[in-house]
Scaffold this active site. Structure first.
Site, PDB file in Angstrom:
ATOM      1  N   GLU A  55       0.857  -1.189   0.000  1.00 53.02           N
ATOM      2  CA  GLU A  55       0.000   0.000   0.000  1.00 53.02           C
ATOM      3  C   GLU A  55       0.893   1.238   0.000  1.00 53.02           C
ATOM      4  O   GLU A  55       1.323   1.683   1.056  1.00 53.02           O
ATOM      5  CB  GLU A  55      -0.918  -0.031   1.229  1.00 53.02           C
ATOM      6  CG  GLU A  55      -1.797  -1.281   1.281  1.00 53.02           C
ATOM      7  CD  GLU A  55      -2.467  -1.496   2.626  1.00 53.02           C
ATOM      8  OE1 GLU A  55      -2.342  -0.615   3.514  1.00 53.02           O
ATOM      9  OE2 GLU A  55      -3.101  -2.549   2.810  1.00 53.02           O
ATOM     10  N   CYS A  90      -9.657  31.983  11.864  1.00 48.17           N
ATOM     11  CA  CYS A  90      -9.504  32.630  13.167  1.00 48.17           C
ATOM     12  C   CYS A  90      -8.731  31.728  14.127  1.00 48.17           C
ATOM     13  O   CYS A  90      -9.242  31.311  15.175  1.00 48.17           O
ATOM     14  CB  CYS A  90     -10.885  32.977  13.726  1.00 48.17           C
ATOM     15  SG  CYS A  90     -10.832  34.092  15.133  1.00 48.17           S
ATOM     16  N   GLU A  91      -7.510  31.402  13.758  1.00 52.20           N
ATOM     17  CA  GLU A  91      -6.622  30.568  14.561  1.00 52.20           C
ATOM     18  C   GLU A  91      -5.189  31.026  14.336  1.00 52.20           C
ATOM     19  O   GLU A  91      -4.755  31.169  13.180  1.00 52.20           O
ATOM     20  CB  GLU A  91      -6.720  29.093  14.157  1.00 52.20           C
ATOM     21  CG  GLU A  91      -8.051  28.433  14.434  1.00 52.20           C
ATOM     22  CD  GLU A  91      -8.271  28.122  15.899  1.00 52.20           C
ATOM     23  OE1 GLU A  91      -7.275  28.136  16.670  1.00 52.20           O
ATOM     24  OE2 GLU A  91      -9.432  27.878  16.270  1.00 52.20           O
TER      25      GLU A  91
END
Length: 467
Positions: free
Chosen positions: A318, A393-394
């Site tokens: 994978e 807003c961070e």
């Protein structure tokens, strides 16, 4: 005292220098080729992918937008298919999945991993051959298992004792036997971020070999009349650049494989070695060629099988992000540029774009590093060390922590970030009620939307309120 310098404030005494691996470019207009998809080029400063200028793409489709290089995606899928000839190569749907991509995966001869009913629904809609689908997950619901059995997925990767009974019951109800693999933890931790290293013992995935749970899970599967045991599944982590970690894992998993044959009288025909191969997000990353990975993994498994005196099982891998990750870049428009003076006279340039953590959470979530380039024009301005941030807003809403950009970067410019194909759109959110960007596939000078941009109607459709 002034800290000005004739080449600009970023060159003044006390200026930030960024991480040790980041080198100031002689020409900030140039592309660092190993970070970009195969068809990415620049002409007069304008970045083109798949023969489509990003200035034209943004003019038609807006920004931000994920730009998917179809030729690059197919080439990487083919490279893993050919390098791992004789293996089953599973594309990770969780990295990024849509109907078009599922069809490309099928056309390139790969298998497909899904881990939710939603990813299964995309595969079904795309007409993906269900016998080439593997169903992962540590908490599959009964409804999801019923869907997998009804559709005839090729294998279900068992992840708990409860799931053994749950899947057996569903299979009996449908009058069928379901092929399964037992996911095991080999006690090997990849050299990667702890949140994406999945083979150590203290985590939610799989059955521990050391504790005996893995052998007990095999016993329970073999005792069921509704389940068909195909083999063991191991996965040691993500963003892996070599095969060193696989050596110890393969030894332990193959030892269990041999023990099952000796003690339980069952020779399992298959084994999944996992993968999670790394890509280049920045110049500090050095991904391995699929041919080298394949040669290394073949050598490891063949050596261990010889030592144990057992036949080589049919193998699957994978690759994870390695197929789609480099095939996508995200293009943004610059809104504001803010020089912020720090202690000691240093200055950091904050370049704010019209996206952010809603379209790429990985910097905030994993402290991931990215690169970027000015995508819409050439510049003669000397490079400055910048931080590309989003509009949310961070304070932690960072897209690219450190990158050298032309010192005249300004509102209205386009910036493009490479390596955003994996876990960016698939982990995107509506934080601050942002609209998720489109995915625009490009090839041979043609751009087509494969996932459209969300609208405010989409955003409000599930908000039933008091209506």
């Amino acid at each position: 005292m002034s800290h000005t310098h004739e080449a600009g404030w970023a060159h003044a005494s006390g200026a930030l220098r960024g991480p040790s691996w980041l080198r100031e470019p002689s020409d900030p207009n140039e592309l660092v080729e190993q970070l970009w998809s195969r068809t990415a080029t620049k002409s007069d400063g304008v970045l083109s992918v798949g023969g489509v200028a990003l200035t034209d793409l943004v003019a038609e489709h807006g920004s931000p937008a994920y730009v998917l290089d179809e030729a690059d995606f197919r080439a990487r899928a083919g490279a893993f298919r050919d390098a791992f000839a004789g293996f089953d190569v599973y594309y990770a749907g969780k990295a990024f999945l849509c109907t078009a991509v599922a069809r490309w995966v099928a056309e390139e001869g790969l298998h497909l991993d899904v881990c939710t009913g939603g990813e299964m629904a995309v595969a079904e809609r795309a007409g993906f051959p269900m016998e080439r689908v593997g169903f992962h997950g540590n908490n599959k619901s009964v409804a999801e298992l019923e869907r997998a059995v009804r559709l005839g997925v090729g294998r279900v990767i068992i992840d708990s004792f409860e799931e053994v009974e749950r899947l057996a019951e569903v299979s009996r109800a449908h009058g069928t036997r379901t092929a399964v693999m037992v996911r095991v933890t080999a006690g090997v931790e990849a050299h990667t971020h702890e949140y994406i290293a999945t083979a150590h013992e203290d985590q939610k995935f799989g059955f521990s070999i050391t504790s005996g749970d893995a052998l007990e899970a095999v016993r329970r599967v073999l005792a069921s009349d509704a389940l068909e045991l195909r083999g063991l599944h191991s996965h040691i982590g993500s963003q892996i650049f070599d095969t060193a970690g696989f050596e110890v894992a393969a030894r332990r998993v193959l030892a269990l494989h041999a023990r099952v044959a000796t003690e339980l009288g069952t020779v399992m025909p298959e084994m999944d070695l996992g993968g999670g191969f790394g890509i280049a997000y920045t110049t500090q990353d050095d991904p391995a060629d699929p041919r080298d990975l394949a040669a290394g993994m073949r050598e490891i498994v063949e050596h261990e099988c010889r030592a144990l005196g057992i036949e080589l099982p049919h193998l699957s891998i994978e690759p994870g992000r390695a197929i789609v990750g480099p095939a996508v870049c995200t293009v943004y428009s610059v809104g504001t540029v803010k020089p912020v003076r720090l202690d000691g006279g240093a200055v950091r340039t904050y370049v704010s774009v019209d996206g952010g953590m809603s379209d790429n959470i990985r910097t905030a979530l994993y402290d991931a590093d990215y690169s970027c380039t000015l995508a819409g024009r050439a510049s003669d301005a000397p490079p400055v060390l910048a931080r590309v941030v989003g509009k949310h807003c961070e304070a932690g809403d960072i897209v690219v922590k450190d990158e050298f950009l032309p010192g005249d970067v300004a509102a209205g410019d386009l910036l493009a970030v490479p390596g955003t194909g994996a876990y960016c759109r698939s982990m995107a959110s509506n934080y601050n009620h942002a609209l998720r960007p489109p995915v625009v596939a490009v090839r041979d000078g043609v751009a087509r939307v494969v996932v459209r941009r969300e609208t405010e109607d989409d955003l409000l459709a599930t908000d039933v309120g008091d209506l």
